[in-house]
Write a protein that holds these residues in place. Structure first.
Motif, PDB file in Angstrom:
ATOM      1  N   GLU A   8       0.892  -1.213   0.100  1.00  0.00           N
ATOM      2  CA  GLU A   8       0.090   0.134  -0.071  1.00  0.00           C
ATOM      3  C   GLU A   8       1.005   1.263   0.091  1.00  0.00           C
ATOM      4  O   GLU A   8       0.561   2.199  -0.640  1.00  0.00           O
ATOM      5  CB  GLU A   8      -0.830  -0.197   1.317  1.00  0.00           C
ATOM      6  CG  GLU A   8      -1.782   1.041   1.188  1.00  0.00           C
ATOM      7  CD  GLU A   8      -2.643   1.386   0.039  1.00  0.00           C
ATOM      8  OE1 GLU A   8      -3.051   2.621  -0.177  1.00  0.00           O
ATOM      9  OE2 GLU A   8      -2.993   0.393  -0.524  1.00  0.00           O
ATOM     10  N   GLU A   9       1.960   1.240   0.646  1.00  0.00           N
ATOM     11  CA  GLU A   9       2.766   2.547   0.651  1.00  0.00           C
ATOM     12  C   GLU A   9       3.482   2.638  -0.643  1.00  0.00           C
ATOM     13  O   GLU A   9       3.693   3.992  -0.990  1.00  0.00           O
ATOM     14  CB  GLU A   9       3.896   2.072   1.723  1.00  0.00           C
ATOM     15  CG  GLU A   9       3.415   2.114   3.307  1.00  0.00           C
ATOM     16  CD  GLU A   9       2.895   3.664   3.624  1.00  0.00           C
ATOM     17  OE1 GLU A   9       3.168   4.654   2.933  1.00  0.00           O
ATOM     18  OE2 GLU A   9       1.917   3.875   4.392  1.00  0.00           O
ATOM     19  N   LEU A  10       3.890   1.490  -1.263  1.00  0.00           N
ATOM     20  CA  LEU A  10       4.469   1.581  -2.673  1.00  0.00           C
ATOM     21  C   LEU A  10       3.311   1.912  -3.745  1.00  0.00           C
ATOM     22  O   LEU A  10       3.828   3.017  -4.397  1.00  0.00           O
ATOM     23  CB  LEU A  10       4.810   0.291  -2.993  1.00  0.00           C
ATOM     24  CG  LEU A  10       5.936   0.053  -4.369  1.00  0.00           C
ATOM     25  CD1 LEU A  10       6.936   1.260  -4.200  1.00  0.00           C
ATOM     26  CD2 LEU A  10       6.365  -1.387  -4.543  1.00  0.00           C
ATOM     27  N   ARG A  11       2.159   1.571  -3.329  1.00  0.00           N
ATOM     28  CA  ARG A  11       1.086   1.987  -4.379  1.00  0.00           C
ATOM     29  C   ARG A  11       0.846   3.576  -4.018  1.00  0.00           C
ATOM     30  O   ARG A  11       0.821   4.186  -5.340  1.00  0.00           O
ATOM     31  CB  ARG A  11      -0.137   1.348  -4.165  1.00  0.00           C
ATOM     32  CG  ARG A  11      -1.289   1.491  -5.055  1.00  0.00           C
ATOM     33  CD  ARG A  11      -2.504   0.784  -4.586  1.00  0.00           C
ATOM     34  NE  ARG A  11      -3.168   1.591  -3.427  1.00  0.00           N
ATOM     35  CZ  ARG A  11      -3.885   2.887  -3.813  1.00  0.00           C
ATOM     36  NH1 ARG A  11      -4.192   3.312  -4.674  1.00  0.00           N
ATOM     37  NH2 ARG A  11      -4.229   3.483  -2.573  1.00  0.00           N
ATOM     38  N   LYS A  12       0.978   4.100  -2.971  1.00  0.00           N
ATOM     39  CA  LYS A  12       0.618   5.648  -2.653  1.00  0.00           C
ATOM     40  C   LYS A  12       1.664   6.293  -3.219  1.00  0.00           C
ATOM     41  O   LYS A  12       1.484   7.387  -3.785  1.00  0.00           O
ATOM     42  CB  LYS A  12       0.285   5.865  -1.398  1.00  0.00           C
ATOM     43  CG  LYS A  12      -0.889   5.450  -0.649  1.00  0.00           C
ATOM     44  CD  LYS A  12      -1.182   5.823   0.618  1.00  0.00           C
ATOM     45  CE  LYS A  12      -0.062   5.332   1.688  1.00  0.00           C
ATOM     46  NZ  LYS A  12      -0.361   5.725   3.127  1.00  0.00           N
ATOM     47  N   ALA A  13       3.268   5.634  -3.079  1.00  0.00           N
ATOM     48  CA  ALA A  13       4.172   6.720  -3.639  1.00  0.00           C
ATOM     49  C   ALA A  13       4.143   6.701  -5.245  1.00  0.00           C
ATOM     50  O   ALA A  13       4.359   7.726  -5.735  1.00  0.00           O
ATOM     51  CB  ALA A  13       5.494   6.010  -3.119  1.00  0.00           C
ATOM     52  N   VAL A  14       3.978   5.502  -5.964  1.00  0.00           N
ATOM     53  CA  VAL A  14       3.880   5.621  -7.528  1.00  0.00           C
ATOM     54  C   VAL A  14       2.678   6.544  -7.860  1.00  0.00           C
ATOM     55  O   VAL A  14       3.028   7.223  -8.798  1.00  0.00           O
ATOM     56  CB  VAL A  14       3.292   4.022  -7.905  1.00  0.00           C
ATOM     57  CG1 VAL A  14       3.361   4.193  -9.295  1.00  0.00           C
ATOM     58  CG2 VAL A  14       4.777   3.318  -7.684  1.00  0.00           C
ATOM     59  N   LEU A  15       1.444   6.434  -7.065  1.00  0.00           N
ATOM     60  CA  LEU A  15       0.679   7.481  -7.796  1.00  0.00           C
ATOM     61  C   LEU A  15       0.976   8.849  -7.411  1.00  0.00           C
ATOM     62  O   LEU A  15       0.563   9.722  -8.009  1.00  0.00           O
ATOM     63  CB  LEU A  15      -0.675   7.074  -7.057  1.00  0.00           C
ATOM     64  CG  LEU A  15      -1.267   5.637  -7.514  1.00  0.00           C
ATOM     65  CD1 LEU A  15      -2.467   5.592  -6.594  1.00  0.00           C
ATOM     66  CD2 LEU A  15      -1.497   5.630  -8.774  1.00  0.00           C
ATOM     67  N   ALA A  16       1.775   9.134  -6.266  1.00  0.00           N
ATOM     68  CA  ALA A  16       2.166  10.440  -5.875  1.00  0.00           C
ATOM     69  C   ALA A  16       3.036  11.005  -6.628  1.00  0.00           C
ATOM     70  O   ALA A  16       3.251  12.385  -6.873  1.00  0.00           O
ATOM     71  CB  ALA A  16       2.455  10.455  -4.353  1.00  0.00           C
ATOM     72  N   ILE A  17       4.049  10.411  -7.389  1.00  0.00           N
ATOM     73  CA  ILE A  17       4.933  10.981  -8.046  1.00  0.00           C
ATOM     74  C   ILE A  17       4.628  11.798  -9.421  1.00  0.00           C
ATOM     75  O   ILE A  17       4.925  13.187  -9.462  1.00  0.00           O
ATOM     76  CB  ILE A  17       6.083   9.835  -8.803  1.00  0.00           C
ATOM     77  CG1 ILE A  17       6.803   9.385  -7.510  1.00  0.00           C
ATOM     78  CG2 ILE A  17       7.008  10.384  -9.799  1.00  0.00           C
ATOM     79  CD1 ILE A  17       7.949  10.129  -6.951  1.00  0.00           C
ATOM     80  N   PRO A  18       3.766  11.491 -10.226  1.00  0.00           N
ATOM     81  CA  PRO A  18       3.115  12.361 -11.205  1.00  0.00           C
ATOM     82  C   PRO A  18       2.460  13.404 -10.552  1.00  0.00           C
ATOM     83  O   PRO A  18       2.387  14.351 -11.561  1.00  0.00           O
ATOM     84  CB  PRO A  18       2.153  11.356 -11.788  1.00  0.00           C
ATOM     85  CG  PRO A  18       2.621  10.097 -11.536  1.00  0.00           C
ATOM     86  CD  PRO A  18       3.162  10.040 -10.193  1.00  0.00           C
ATOM     87  N   GLY A  19       1.837  13.298  -9.589  1.00  0.00           N
ATOM     88  CA  GLY A  19       1.216  14.428  -9.109  1.00  0.00           C
ATOM     89  C   GLY A  19       2.015  15.601  -8.440  1.00  0.00           C
ATOM     90  O   GLY A  19       1.669  16.476  -7.752  1.00  0.00           O
ATOM     91  N   GLY A  20       3.489  15.264  -8.215  1.00  0.00           N
ATOM     92  CA  GLY A  20       4.219  16.313  -7.820  1.00  0.00           C
ATOM     93  C   GLY A  20       5.192  15.773  -6.585  1.00  0.00           C
ATOM     94  O   GLY A  20       6.380  16.480  -6.269  1.00  0.00           O
TER      95      GLY A  20
END
Length: 506
Positions: free
Chosen positions: A185-197
């Motif tokens: 879950e932490e890895l998923r949130k990080a991957v999604l957060a990168i394009p967001g800035g």
């Protein structure tokens, strides 16, 4: 009694490795070799004064240094030991170069004792030394053939999507197939957060706060710091979205830090999916990779400074309205009223090449630009007028054709219709084109994902965004913020701040 050394080695002592923490130093097979050498020493009437142990250290890899073997050569050179006992020639050397180093010492010292327990090698004779060289040559050929067969087998497994051995990857359980309860879950949130800035550096700080450490070579918990490169490697790993990768060990060594998105296994022009649970979709992973790639490229081209996290919102966006030079953040002098009230400002600095004609307090200007941006977001939500549809599949036909062309070139080489040199030139050119098209595809996916992520809740979520995330959002709509000169001592005037929108962004 002649003092000699005893040398023992096993490439991989599997019997002990599973049961002992110090498996590199001791092992059943190594112990058996020393036992046989003790018996040979008694038979020859020599005394073993030093034992050299390179347990779990292969002899056929020129990149691997065998520490005890090197120590043995030094001791033979200076006469600390006047001979060497070993179990078999392939335990002592498996490369012609190492055999030549051993033979030289025995040629210079004809009284030295050099005997094998098995195989009959006697280094005190020319015949024995010649046999050592022949056996080392044959051993090297065997190692090469084994590596070739293993590489072929591993590539075949990769093309079928089978999981490959290795340490537990971050995000998965010990079986390497099912997801870890919290890490995934932490890895998923990080991957999604990168394009967001969000930046890799900010994610690293979050993971350190959560207590995460490197999963490989972890000898003492709590003593290793999570490195920036480790976090980045986890985020760009194609495994996250289920893609199978393959990179031969020789190429991995040459690449040092390979960019794994370029090594996704493809079959019939499509990525091969592995037999494990994915954490994010291929599109989400590609958006993350493309964003990291673009940030790296911007730093290389000088369009952005290397930083693990953004501190000032308008750095690189705000420009001088007098000379158009980028404004830089600048702290007010401590103890002044301006420092107590605002902390920092944006200024056109003459020391960096600006005209020095514009200075403006930071927080009020940032607040004004954010309000203007959020107002435009509220106005444009739910509308797609003027937006060009992003087609991330426009290169897929060419990508599939490139794979076919590479196969055709390989077939022409096997049929001896073209030379090896010509084939390599063609293949390398095609591979370069394929890597560039894959990069462009990831960029298109990233842009599409970022557009899709603009939701009606963005204005409410804005307060929870980091500076890096806000900055990425601003750059998608704002080309520049022009700060026009104001008279000395004048109060902050919003009319002197001009937001230049990207065409189609407003």
């Amino acid at each position: 009694m002649i003092p000699v050394g005893a040398y023992a080695r096993v490439s991989e002592d599997k019997a002990l490795r599973a049961n002992a923490a110090d498996w590199r130093e001791i092992g059943e097979q190594v112990a058996e070799q020393f036992k046989d050498m003790d018996a040979l020493a008694a038979e020859l009437g020599v005394t073993i004064t030093r034992r050299y142990n390179d347990n779990n250290r292969p002899a056929g890899d020129p990149h691997i240094v065998r520490n005890d073997f090197e120590a043995l050569l030094v001791d033979l050179e200076n006469g600390t030991v006047r001979g060497i006992l070993f179990y078999h020639s392939d335990r002592l050397v498996r490369q012609e170069y190492d055999a030549a180093r051993i033979n030289r010492l025995f040629q210079l010292n004809p009284t030295y004792v050099g005997r094998a327990v098995a195989g009959g090698t006697d280094l005190s004779t020319q015949e024995g030394r010649s046999m050592l060289t022949i056996q080392a040559t044959m051993g090297g050929m065997e190692v090469y053939s084994t590596r070739r067969r293993v590489a072929r087998k591993n590539k075949g497994l990769a093309e079928r999507g089978h999981i490959h051995g290795g340490p537990r990857p971050f995000g998965w359980a010990e079986d390497r197939r099912t997801l870890h309860d919290t890490e995934a879950e932490e890895l998923r949130k990080a991957v999604l957060a990168i394009p967001g800035g969000l930046t890799v550096g900010e994610i690293r700080k979050q993971w350190i706060d959560l207590g995460y450490e490197p999963t490989r070579n972890k000898k003492k918990p709590g003593t290793q710091t999570l490195q920036h490169s480790t976090v980045e490697t986890r985020l760009i790993n194609p495994r996250i979205c289920g893609y199978r990768t393959y990179l031969p060990q020789a190429e991995r060594r040459d690449a040092k830090r390979p960019w794994m998105p370029d090594f996704v296994v493809r079959k019939d022009g499509k990525p091969v999916m592995g037999n494990w649970e994915a954490i994010v979709s291929p599109e989400e992973w590609q958006a993350c990779v493309a964003t990291i790639e673009e940030r790296k490229r911007a730093r290389v081209e000088g369009r952005a400074a290397h930083t693990t996290s953004a501190k000032y919102l308008l750095s690189g966006i705000a420009r001088c309205g007098k000379c158009s030079f980028p404004l830089m953040s600048n702290q007010y002098s401590k103890g002044t009223a301006s420092h107590e009230r605002y902390g920092y400002r944006y200024a056109c600095l003459t020391t960096l090449g600006g005209c020095g004609g514009v200075t403006r307090v930071g927080p009020p200007m940032e607040h004004m630009v954010e309000e203007a941006f959020l107002l435009e977001v509220r106005r444009s939500l739910g509308t797609v007028a003027g937006q060009v549809e992003i087609n991330e599949t426009k290169h897929d036909v060419r990508l599939a054709r490139i794979d076919q062309e590479i196969a055709e070139v390989s077939e022409r080489r096997r049929a001896k219709r073209i030379s090896m040199s010509t084939a390599l030139d063609l293949i390398e050119e095609l591979e370069g084109e394929r890597d560039e098209l894959n990069r462009q595809r990831r960029q298109l996916v990233a842009a599409k994902v970022r557009r899709q992520n603009i939701s009606p809740s963005l204005p409410e979520e804005w307060k929870g965004y980091s500076v890096s995330q806000r900055k990425i959002r601003l750059r998608e709509s704002i080309r520049a913020v022009m700060v026009h000169p104001a008279g000395r001592g004048r109060r902050f005037d919003p009319s002197l701040i001009e937001v230049v929108w990207i065409e189609g962004g407003k």
